[in-house]
Design a protein around this motif. Sequence first.
Motif, PDB file in Angstrom:
ATOM      1  N   TYR A  53       0.815  -1.218   0.000  1.00  0.00           N
ATOM      2  CA  TYR A  53       0.000   0.000   0.000  1.00  0.00           C
ATOM      3  C   TYR A  53       0.851   1.270   0.000  1.00  0.00           C
ATOM      4  CZ  TYR A  53      -3.665  -3.315   1.163  1.00  0.00           C
ATOM      5  OH  TYR A  53      -4.537  -4.368   1.135  1.00  0.00           O
ATOM      6  N   PHE A  54       2.022   1.178   0.607  1.00  0.00           N
ATOM      7  CA  PHE A  54       2.925   2.329   0.641  1.00  0.00           C
ATOM      8  C   PHE A  54       4.334   1.867   0.287  1.00  0.00           C
ATOM      9  CE2 PHE A  54      -0.536   3.230   3.516  1.00  0.00           C
ATOM     10  CZ  PHE A  54      -0.900   4.516   3.157  1.00  0.00           C
ATOM     11  N   SER A  55       5.011   2.679  -0.512  1.00  0.00           N
ATOM     12  CA  SER A  55       6.307   2.218  -1.003  1.00  0.00           C
ATOM     13  C   SER A  55       7.351   2.168   0.109  1.00  0.00           C
ATOM     14  CB  SER A  55       6.791   3.093  -2.150  1.00  0.00           C
ATOM     15  OG  SER A  55       6.979   4.404  -1.700  1.00  0.00           O
ATOM     16  N   ASN A  56       7.169   2.970   1.127  1.00  0.00           N
ATOM     17  CA  ASN A  56       8.049   2.882   2.293  1.00  0.00           C
ATOM     18  C   ASN A  56       7.472   3.682   3.459  1.00  0.00           C
ATOM     19  OD1 ASN A  56       8.588   5.532   1.565  1.00  0.00           O
ATOM     20  ND2 ASN A  56      10.403   4.940   0.410  1.00  0.00           N
ATOM     21  N   LYS A  57       8.212   3.724   4.547  1.00  0.00           N
ATOM     22  CA  LYS A  57       7.695   4.394   5.736  1.00  0.00           C
ATOM     23  C   LYS A  57       7.483   5.888   5.489  1.00  0.00           C
ATOM     24  CE  LYS A  57       8.622   4.977  10.676  1.00  0.00           C
ATOM     25  NZ  LYS A  57       9.654   4.932  11.733  1.00  0.00           N
ATOM     26  N   GLU A  58       8.410   6.490   4.759  1.00  0.00           N
ATOM     27  CA  GLU A  58       8.300   7.913   4.504  1.00  0.00           C
ATOM     28  C   GLU A  58       7.018   8.251   3.754  1.00  0.00           C
ATOM     29  OE1 GLU A  58      11.927   9.550   2.889  1.00  0.00           O
ATOM     30  OE2 GLU A  58      10.944  11.499   2.588  1.00  0.00           O
ATOM     31  N   ALA A  59       6.604   7.343   2.876  1.00  0.00           N
ATOM     32  CA  ALA A  59       5.366   7.589   2.130  1.00  0.00           C
ATOM     33  C   ALA A  59       4.175   7.677   3.071  1.00  0.00           C
ATOM     34  CB  ALA A  59       5.152   6.479   1.110  1.00  0.00           C
ATOM     35  N   ILE A  60       4.197   6.901   4.148  1.00  0.00           N
ATOM     36  CA  ILE A  60       3.123   6.988   5.142  1.00  0.00           C
ATOM     37  C   ILE A  60       3.159   8.352   5.817  1.00  0.00           C
ATOM     38  CG2 ILE A  60       2.210   5.999   7.281  1.00  0.00           C
ATOM     39  CD1 ILE A  60       3.356   3.319   6.434  1.00  0.00           C
ATOM     40  N   LEU A  61       4.352   8.771   6.203  1.00  0.00           N
ATOM     41  CA  LEU A  61       4.482  10.087   6.835  1.00  0.00           C
ATOM     42  C   LEU A  61       4.011  11.188   5.892  1.00  0.00           C
ATOM     43  CD1 LEU A  61       7.882  10.009   8.757  1.00  0.00           C
ATOM     44  CD2 LEU A  61       5.656   9.151   9.405  1.00  0.00           C
ATOM     45  N   GLY A  66       0.024  15.217   4.434  1.00  0.00           N
ATOM     46  CA  GLY A  66      -0.980  15.765   3.521  1.00  0.00           C
ATOM     47  C   GLY A  66      -2.337  15.898   4.190  1.00  0.00           C
ATOM     48  N   LYS A  67      -2.760  14.839   4.873  1.00  0.00           N
ATOM     49  CA  LYS A  67      -4.028  14.888   5.592  1.00  0.00           C
ATOM     50  C   LYS A  67      -4.021  16.009   6.626  1.00  0.00           C
ATOM     51  CE  LYS A  67      -5.648  10.072   5.257  1.00  0.00           C
ATOM     52  NZ  LYS A  67      -7.043  10.230   4.796  1.00  0.00           N
ATOM     53  N   GLY A  68      -2.885  16.193   7.261  1.00  0.00           N
ATOM     54  CA  GLY A  68      -2.756  17.265   8.247  1.00  0.00           C
ATOM     55  C   GLY A  68      -2.980  18.628   7.614  1.00  0.00           C
ATOM     56  N   PHE A  69      -2.368  18.849   6.470  1.00  0.00           N
ATOM     57  CA  PHE A  69      -2.532  20.143   5.810  1.00  0.00           C
ATOM     58  C   PHE A  69      -3.975  20.361   5.376  1.00  0.00           C
ATOM     59  CE2 PHE A  69       2.150  20.288   5.351  1.00  0.00           C
ATOM     60  CZ  PHE A  69       2.342  21.595   5.761  1.00  0.00           C
ATOM     61  N   ILE A  70      -4.632  19.273   4.969  1.00  0.00           N
ATOM     62  CA  ILE A  70      -6.040  19.408   4.573  1.00  0.00           C
ATOM     63  C   ILE A  70      -6.895  19.778   5.777  1.00  0.00           C
ATOM     64  CG2 ILE A  70      -8.041  18.091   3.802  1.00  0.00           C
ATOM     65  CD1 ILE A  70      -6.061  16.597   1.905  1.00  0.00           C
ATOM     66  N   LYS A  71      -6.635  19.088   6.905  1.00  0.00           N
ATOM     67  CA  LYS A  71      -7.416  19.402   8.101  1.00  0.00           C
ATOM     68  C   LYS A  71      -7.173  20.840   8.541  1.00  0.00           C
ATOM     69  CE  LYS A  71      -8.708  17.856  12.684  1.00  0.00           C
ATOM     70  NZ  LYS A  71      -8.256  17.310  13.967  1.00  0.00           N
ATOM     71  N   TYR A 108       1.116  18.510  13.795  1.00  0.00           N
ATOM     72  CA  TYR A 108       1.887  19.739  13.564  1.00  0.00           C
ATOM     73  C   TYR A 108       3.382  19.433  13.500  1.00  0.00           C
ATOM     74  CZ  TYR A 108       3.164  24.648  13.631  1.00  0.00           C
ATOM     75  OH  TYR A 108       3.676  25.868  13.276  1.00  0.00           O
ATOM     76  N   GLN A 109       3.822  18.542  14.336  1.00  0.00           N
ATOM     77  CA  GLN A 109       5.251  18.202  14.355  1.00  0.00           C
ATOM     78  C   GLN A 109       5.730  17.642  13.023  1.00  0.00           C
ATOM     79  OE1 GLN A 109       6.963  16.257  17.935  1.00  0.00           O
ATOM     80  NE2 GLN A 109       4.932  16.435  18.783  1.00  0.00           N
ATOM     81  N   VAL A 110       4.972  16.720  12.473  1.00  0.00           N
ATOM     82  CA  VAL A 110       5.417  16.109  11.216  1.00  0.00           C
ATOM     83  C   VAL A 110       5.242  17.088  10.051  1.00  0.00           C
ATOM     84  CG1 VAL A 110       3.244  15.005  10.581  1.00  0.00           C
ATOM     85  CG2 VAL A 110       5.381  13.992   9.849  1.00  0.00           C
ATOM     86  N   MET A 111       4.294  17.994  10.184  1.00  0.00           N
ATOM     87  CA  MET A 111       4.078  18.963   9.105  1.00  0.00           C
ATOM     88  C   MET A 111       5.198  20.001   9.048  1.00  0.00           C
ATOM     89  SD  MET A 111       0.004  19.419   9.711  1.00  0.00           S
ATOM     90  CE  MET A 111      -0.320  20.871   8.735  1.00  0.00           C
ATOM     91  N   CYS A 119       8.594  15.835   6.104  1.00  0.00           N
ATOM     92  CA  CYS A 119       8.688  15.665   4.653  1.00  0.00           C
ATOM     93  C   CYS A 119       7.655  16.532   3.964  1.00  0.00           C
ATOM     94  CB  CYS A 119       8.508  14.204   4.280  1.00  0.00           C
ATOM     95  SG  CYS A 119       7.384  13.299   5.353  1.00  0.00           S
ATOM     96  N   SER A 120       7.462  17.760   4.456  1.00  0.00           N
ATOM     97  CA  SER A 120       6.401  18.622   3.926  1.00  0.00           C
ATOM     98  C   SER A 120       6.779  19.250   2.592  1.00  0.00           C
ATOM     99  CB  SER A 120       6.062  19.713   4.947  1.00  0.00           C
ATOM    100  OG  SER A 120       7.233  20.403   5.308  1.00  0.00           O
ATOM    101  N   GLN A 121       8.067  19.121   2.209  1.00  0.00           N
ATOM    102  CA  GLN A 121       8.484  19.705   0.931  1.00  0.00           C
ATOM    103  C   GLN A 121       7.720  19.070  -0.230  1.00  0.00           C
ATOM    104  OE1 GLN A 121      10.321  18.563   3.456  1.00  0.00           O
ATOM    105  NE2 GLN A 121      12.479  18.894   3.103  1.00  0.00           N
ATOM    106  N   GLN A 122       7.666  17.736  -0.213  1.00  0.00           N
ATOM    107  CA  GLN A 122       7.059  17.030  -1.330  1.00  0.00           C
ATOM    108  C   GLN A 122       5.542  16.888  -1.180  1.00  0.00           C
ATOM    109  OE1 GLN A 122       9.820  14.132  -0.730  1.00  0.00           O
ATOM    110  NE2 GLN A 122       8.894  13.182   1.041  1.00  0.00           N
ATOM    111  N   CYS A 123       4.969  17.713  -0.296  1.00  0.00           N
ATOM    112  CA  CYS A 123       3.534  17.598  -0.044  1.00  0.00           C
ATOM    113  C   CYS A 123       2.819  18.779  -0.686  1.00  0.00           C
ATOM    114  CB  CYS A 123       3.297  17.568   1.463  1.00  0.00           C
ATOM    115  SG  CYS A 123       1.575  17.515   1.891  1.00  0.00           S
ATOM    116  N   SER A 124       1.983  18.469  -1.684  1.00  0.00           N
ATOM    117  CA  SER A 124       1.354  19.553  -2.449  1.00  0.00           C
ATOM    118  C   SER A 124       0.326  20.314  -1.614  1.00  0.00           C
ATOM    119  CB  SER A 124       0.687  18.983  -3.701  1.00  0.00           C
ATOM    120  OG  SER A 124      -0.278  18.025  -3.322  1.00  0.00           O
ATOM    121  N   ALA A 125      -0.342  19.604  -0.683  1.00  0.00           N
ATOM    122  CA  ALA A 125      -1.380  20.243   0.126  1.00  0.00           C
ATOM    123  C   ALA A 125      -0.819  21.338   1.025  1.00  0.00           C
ATOM    124  CB  ALA A 125      -2.104  19.196   0.966  1.00  0.00           C
TER     125      ALA A 125
END
Lengths: 197, 197
Positions: A53-61, A66-71, A108-111, A119-125
């Motif tokens: 489902y996810f290519s690696n752990k970072e993809a989950i983060l 992304g969900k965080g930014f949407i919320k 907030y911490q991970v964002m 890893c918020s650089q590669q996050c479009s949201a």
Amino acid sequence: MASKDRILRQKEETRNNILEAAYAIVKEEGWQGLSMRKIADKIEYTAPIIYEYFSNKEAILTELTGKGFIKLSKELQNARAKFDKPEDQLEAMWMAYWDFAFTDTEMYQVMFGVQMNCCSQQCSAAEAPYKLFTAVISEIMKNSDPSPEVIKQKYFTFFSVIHGLIAINIINKSEVMETINNQILKDAIGGIIKSIQ
Amino acid sequence: MASKDRILRQKEETRNNILEAAYAIVKEEGWQGLSMRKIADKIEYTAPIIYEYFSNKEAILTELTGKGFIKLSKELQNARAKFDKPEDQLEAMWMAYWDFAFTDTEMYQVMFGVQMNCCSQQCSAAEAPYKLFTAVISEIMKNSDPSPEVIKQKYFTFFSVIHGLIAINIINKSEVMETINNQILKDAIGGIIKSIQ
DNA sequence: ACATTTGCCTAACAGTGTTAGATTATTTAA
DNA sequence: TTAAATAATCTAACACTGTTAGGCAAATGT
């Protein structure tokens, strides 16, 4: 062949289960305590299937980020909707931002990389909150017809104060008192708004 | 039995070697790339002997953090020594703070938990910069005879803006432009100083 | 010369992310 | 219904991580 649909739905569901399990673990043990095997345990699978489902752990983060930014974006919009004057909107939005940081602290911490590798650089949201804020700022400043650069600068000024304050509060847990937080928040937000009117 | 001395000196030296090796690795590969075995490799030992000098990996981070705070404090003092008027001193100190964050970025990260798990809580040297700043702030405000609380609040206001700005710059490497940084730094520092005079 | 301490290493444990291969279950085709 | 093909899942392993226990050998003290 409606079973295809069911299977797709099931796949989507376990994908969500993985994300939910991950965030549940983080809420219990912090980001340090998150591991693939613990996620697998929680969804009653073994670790390797997560990689379906996810290519690696970072993809989950990244996805959680992304969900965080949407919320966060949603709550900023809610805050804005409560007021008419853009000045009041902006204040309410930064207050909502502040609240988000402390009700969803781990998010907030991970964002924003507070006490952890983000890893918020590669996050479009991640762009959405920026756009929401700058829209209101440019509304306030419309009389002086400011350049995008100036608006960006004003946004970063807000962001710096508030993110900085959030960061100390997260790191020095409880050492900074409520009264000081309130004072700085009120002063900073009020002050900057006044300076851009 | 002067050999005792030599042995003590040697012990102190390998202790330092460990710290230096650790920071060298961090400068090359970032905090994520730091491991006990890599440190051991660099000092030409095996991993377990590190535990003769430090109780665990975190102890190494804590000690490096301490050294970081000492270095930062020295540079704050140097900056202050260049001016007479406390207003100019304060501005120079925050500028030195800013410079420190970008010349010793990895150090800054571990000291303030930017994109990594820090341990500055248990570090006594962390108080020194705080004391240096508040001393100058209270000098500027001496006419209004402010309470320690008010001074603390002013300090945190400064800290929030500047740390926040540093944090975005570290995370969104290069996306924030020089001009915006300079503008915000100048505005923020100048503005707050004016507000406390 | 012997006993003791010290310095250092090897091997191991439990944990991490991740991949390959085998195994089982399910679906498809004859 | 049975055989073949496909999908779902697991076990085992690799290369790491921090950390500890035990042993060997050299230096020291007596």
